[in-house]
Design a protein around this motif. Structure first.
Motif, PDB file in Angstrom:
ATOM      1  N   PHE A  94      -2.827  -7.326  -1.081  1.00 25.23           N
ATOM      2  CA  PHE A  94      -1.793  -6.307  -0.901  1.00 25.23           C
ATOM      3  C   PHE A  94      -1.530  -6.117   0.589  1.00 25.23           C
ATOM      4  O   PHE A  94      -2.340  -6.508   1.430  1.00 25.23           O
ATOM      5  N   LYS A  95      -0.371  -5.545   0.906  1.00 27.08           N
ATOM      6  CA  LYS A  95       0.019  -5.326   2.298  1.00 27.08           C
ATOM      7  C   LYS A  95      -0.275  -3.883   2.689  1.00 27.08           C
ATOM      8  O   LYS A  95       0.027  -2.961   1.931  1.00 27.08           O
ATOM      9  N   ILE A  96      -0.863  -3.717   3.891  1.00 29.91           N
ATOM     10  CA  ILE A  96      -1.218  -2.384   4.385  1.00 29.91           C
ATOM     11  C   ILE A  96      -1.006  -2.341   5.892  1.00 29.91           C
ATOM     12  O   ILE A  96      -1.264  -3.324   6.583  1.00 29.91           O
ATOM     13  N   PRO A  97      -0.529  -1.218   6.419  1.00 26.55           N
ATOM     14  CA  PRO A  97      -0.402  -1.105   7.877  1.00 26.55           C
ATOM     15  C   PRO A  97      -1.770  -0.852   8.515  1.00 26.55           C
ATOM     16  O   PRO A  97      -2.493   0.044   8.092  1.00 26.55           O
ATOM     17  N   LEU A  98      -2.123  -1.669   9.500  1.00 30.00           N
ATOM     18  CA  LEU A  98      -3.382  -1.521  10.234  1.00 30.00           C
ATOM     19  C   LEU A  98      -3.074  -1.321  11.711  1.00 30.00           C
ATOM     20  O   LEU A  98      -2.202  -1.986  12.266  1.00 30.00           O
ATOM     21  N   ASP A  99      -3.803  -0.415  12.339  1.00 33.46           N
ATOM     22  CA  ASP A  99      -3.628  -0.165  13.767  1.00 33.46           C
ATOM     23  C   ASP A  99      -4.167  -1.323  14.583  1.00 33.46           C
ATOM     24  O   ASP A  99      -5.181  -1.923  14.243  1.00 33.46           O
ATOM     25  N   ARG A 100      -3.485  -1.608  15.637  1.00 32.96           N
ATOM     26  CA  ARG A 100      -3.985  -2.524  16.660  1.00 32.96           C
ATOM     27  C   ARG A 100      -4.059  -1.714  17.951  1.00 32.96           C
ATOM     28  O   ARG A 100      -3.614  -0.577  18.017  1.00 32.96           O
ATOM     29  N   TYR A 152       0.858  -1.179   0.000  1.00 33.17           N
ATOM     30  CA  TYR A 152       0.000   0.000   0.000  1.00 33.17           C
ATOM     31  C   TYR A 152       0.900   1.236   0.000  1.00 33.17           C
ATOM     32  O   TYR A 152       1.828   1.323   0.806  1.00 33.17           O
ATOM     33  N   PRO A 153       0.661   2.199  -0.896  1.00 37.81           N
ATOM     34  CA  PRO A 153       1.548   3.376  -0.965  1.00 37.81           C
ATOM     35  C   PRO A 153       1.538   4.191   0.331  1.00 37.81           C
ATOM     36  O   PRO A 153       0.474   4.455   0.900  1.00 37.81           O
ATOM     37  N   ALA A 154       2.708   4.583   0.776  1.00 30.10           N
ATOM     38  CA  ALA A 154       2.841   5.322   2.034  1.00 30.10           C
ATOM     39  C   ALA A 154       2.211   6.710   1.964  1.00 30.10           C
ATOM     40  O   ALA A 154       1.809   7.256   2.992  1.00 30.10           O
ATOM     41  N   PHE A 155       2.089   7.284   0.775  1.00 28.50           N
ATOM     42  CA  PHE A 155       1.530   8.632   0.663  1.00 28.50           C
ATOM     43  C   PHE A 155      -0.002   8.638   0.703  1.00 28.50           C
ATOM     44  O   PHE A 155      -0.612   9.698   0.797  1.00 28.50           O
ATOM     45  N   LEU A 156      -0.632   7.479   0.655  1.00 28.27           N
ATOM     46  CA  LEU A 156      -2.093   7.407   0.752  1.00 28.27           C
ATOM     47  C   LEU A 156      -2.500   7.235   2.212  1.00 28.27           C
ATOM     48  O   LEU A 156      -1.754   6.674   3.012  1.00 28.27           O
ATOM     49  N   PRO A 157      -3.707   7.701   2.573  1.00 34.66           N
ATOM     50  CA  PRO A 157      -4.127   7.610   3.972  1.00 34.66           C
ATOM     51  C   PRO A 157      -4.379   6.168   4.400  1.00 34.66           C
ATOM     52  O   PRO A 157      -4.884   5.361   3.628  1.00 34.66           O
ATOM     53  N   CYS A 158      -3.991   5.867   5.623  1.00 37.02           N
ATOM     54  CA  CYS A 158      -4.273   4.551   6.197  1.00 37.02           C
ATOM     55  C   CYS A 158      -5.684   4.556   6.783  1.00 37.02           C
ATOM     56  O   CYS A 158      -6.248   5.614   7.043  1.00 37.02           O
ATOM     57  N   PRO A 159      -6.251   3.380   7.012  1.00 40.10           N
ATOM     58  CA  PRO A 159      -7.584   3.335   7.621  1.00 40.10           C
ATOM     59  C   PRO A 159      -7.573   3.978   8.998  1.00 40.10           C
ATOM     60  O   PRO A 159      -6.541   4.054   9.665  1.00 40.10           O
ATOM     61  N   GLU A 160      -8.746   4.432   9.421  1.00 40.22           N
ATOM     62  CA  GLU A 160      -8.893   4.978  10.764  1.00 40.22           C
ATOM     63  C   GLU A 160      -8.442   3.933  11.776  1.00 40.22           C
ATOM     64  O   GLU A 160      -8.476   2.739  11.501  1.00 40.22           O
ATOM     65  N   TRP A 161      -8.071   4.354  12.969  1.00 38.79           N
ATOM     66  CA  TRP A 161      -7.489   3.432  13.957  1.00 38.79           C
ATOM     67  C   TRP A 161      -8.475   2.374  14.390  1.00 38.79           C
ATOM     68  O   TRP A 161      -8.101   1.285  14.781  1.00 38.79           O
ATOM     69  N   GLU A 179      -2.398  -1.779  20.589  1.00 43.22           N
ATOM     70  CA  GLU A 179      -1.146  -1.473  21.256  1.00 43.22           C
ATOM     71  C   GLU A 179      -0.583  -0.120  20.819  1.00 43.22           C
ATOM     72  O   GLU A 179       0.411   0.337  21.359  1.00 43.22           O
ATOM     73  N   GLY A 180      -1.163   0.498  19.803  1.00 39.36           N
ATOM     74  CA  GLY A 180      -0.712   1.804  19.360  1.00 39.36           C
ATOM     75  C   GLY A 180       0.288   1.762  18.214  1.00 39.36           C
ATOM     76  O   GLY A 180       0.656   2.793  17.694  1.00 39.36           O
ATOM     77  N   GLU A 181       0.732   0.592  17.823  1.00 44.05           N
ATOM     78  CA  GLU A 181       1.655   0.511  16.691  1.00 44.05           C
ATOM     79  C   GLU A 181       0.945  -0.171  15.528  1.00 44.05           C
ATOM     80  O   GLU A 181       0.060  -1.000  15.712  1.00 44.05           O
ATOM     81  N   LYS A 182       1.352   0.189  14.340  1.00 49.46           N
ATOM     82  CA  LYS A 182       0.727  -0.390  13.155  1.00 49.46           C
ATOM     83  C   LYS A 182       1.437  -1.678  12.767  1.00 49.46           C
ATOM     84  O   LYS A 182       2.653  -1.746  12.793  1.00 49.46           O
ATOM     85  N   GLN A 183       0.650  -2.670  12.409  1.00 54.25           N
ATOM     86  CA  GLN A 183       1.188  -3.930  11.924  1.00 54.25           C
ATOM     87  C   GLN A 183       0.819  -4.066  10.456  1.00 54.25           C
ATOM     88  O   GLN A 183      -0.296  -3.748  10.060  1.00 54.25           O
ATOM     89  N   VAL A 184       1.751  -4.544   9.659  1.00 58.53           N
ATOM     90  CA  VAL A 184       1.488  -4.733   8.238  1.00 58.53           C
ATOM     91  C   VAL A 184       0.723  -6.033   8.062  1.00 58.53           C
ATOM     92  O   VAL A 184       1.138  -7.080   8.543  1.00 58.53           O
ATOM     93  N   LYS A 185      -0.426  -5.941   7.411  1.00 59.15           N
ATOM     94  CA  LYS A 185      -1.298  -7.099   7.200  1.00 59.15           C
ATOM     95  C   LYS A 185      -1.543  -7.300   5.711  1.00 59.15           C
ATOM     96  O   LYS A 185      -1.488  -6.361   4.925  1.00 59.15           O
ATOM     97  N   LEU A 186      -1.848  -8.525   5.349  1.00 58.38           N
ATOM     98  CA  LEU A 186      -2.159  -8.888   3.971  1.00 58.38           C
ATOM     99  C   LEU A 186      -3.676  -8.921   3.821  1.00 58.38           C
ATOM    100  O   LEU A 186      -4.350  -9.698   4.496  1.00 58.38           O
ATOM    101  N   ILE A 187      -4.219  -8.029   2.981  1.00 57.38           N
ATOM    102  CA  ILE A 187      -5.674  -7.938   2.818  1.00 57.38           C
ATOM    103  C   ILE A 187      -6.030  -7.812   1.341  1.00 57.38           C
ATOM    104  O   ILE A 187      -5.171  -7.605   0.486  1.00 57.38           O
ATOM    105  N   ARG A 188      -7.340  -7.909   1.068  1.00 56.40           N
ATOM    106  CA  ARG A 188      -7.890  -7.520  -0.234  1.00 56.40           C
ATOM    107  C   ARG A 188      -9.304  -7.022   0.005  1.00 56.40           C
ATOM    108  O   ARG A 188      -9.976  -7.432   0.945  1.00 56.40           O
ATOM    109  N   PHE A 189      -9.739  -6.105  -0.833  1.00 55.99           N
ATOM    110  CA  PHE A 189     -11.096  -5.581  -0.738  1.00 55.99           C
ATOM    111  C   PHE A 189     -12.053  -6.564  -1.394  1.00 55.99           C
ATOM    112  O   PHE A 189     -11.697  -7.207  -2.395  1.00 55.99           O
ATOM    113  N   ILE A 190     -13.260  -6.674  -0.836  1.00 54.40           N
ATOM    114  CA  ILE A 190     -14.244  -7.602  -1.387  1.00 54.40           C
ATOM    115  C   ILE A 190     -15.601  -6.952  -1.633  1.00 54.40           C
ATOM    116  O   ILE A 190     -16.539  -7.628  -2.040  1.00 54.40           O
TER     117      ILE A 190
END
Length: 134
Positions: A71-77, A3-12, A79-90
């Motif tokens: 694709f891989k995207i950082p998602l908040d958990r 997932y491109p770093a310049f695009l917004p990540c999902p809300e926490w 604990e306050g740190e983002k973890q990179v997860k493998l997802i796809r939109f459906i």
């Protein structure tokens, strides 16, 4: 795909639920079929993104080109740190204007199993190997 770093990540805060729906089988053409060919558990997720209207256009270009494949995207958990997860939109992307120049976007996705994320292998191989009958 990252997932491109310049695009917004999902809300926490995002919704997540473990399901045992069947993995999708890639088809040459036609409708996607659901088959219980892989014993993987998937996690259904509901993601919300907030972005400006100008960013939304760029984000949709990425989504249309890449987000319905894994694709891989950082998602908040929590604990306050983002973890990179493998997802796809459906699901289709749904959006609503939050104010004059910002958009709230909601989309459903599926999170690959922990095993797939650790090994780096994509869920559901692209071709089903022929079964040996005998």
């Amino acid at each position: 795909m990252e997932y491109p770093a310049f695009l917004p990540c999902p809300e926490w805060q995002y919704g997540e639920g473990i399901t045992q729906f069947e993995g999708r089988t890639l088809m040459e053409s036609g409708w996607t079929r659901q088959r219980r060919a892989w014993p993987q558990d998937y996690t259904a997720i509901e993601l919300t993104f907030k972005m400006s209207t100008s960013t939304f256009s760029i984000w949709m270009d990425f989504v249309n080109a890449n987000a319905y494949s894994w694709f891989k995207i950082p998602l908040d958990r929590f604990e306050g740190e983002k973890q990179v997860k493998l997802i796809r939109f459906i699901s289709p992307v749904q959006y609503a204007y939050d104010d004059f120049n910002s958009v709230m976007v909601t989309v459903s996705g599926e999170l690959a199993s922990a095993q797939d994320s650790l090994t780096g292998e994509l869920p559901n191989p692209p071709k089903i190997p022929p079964s040996s009958v005998g």
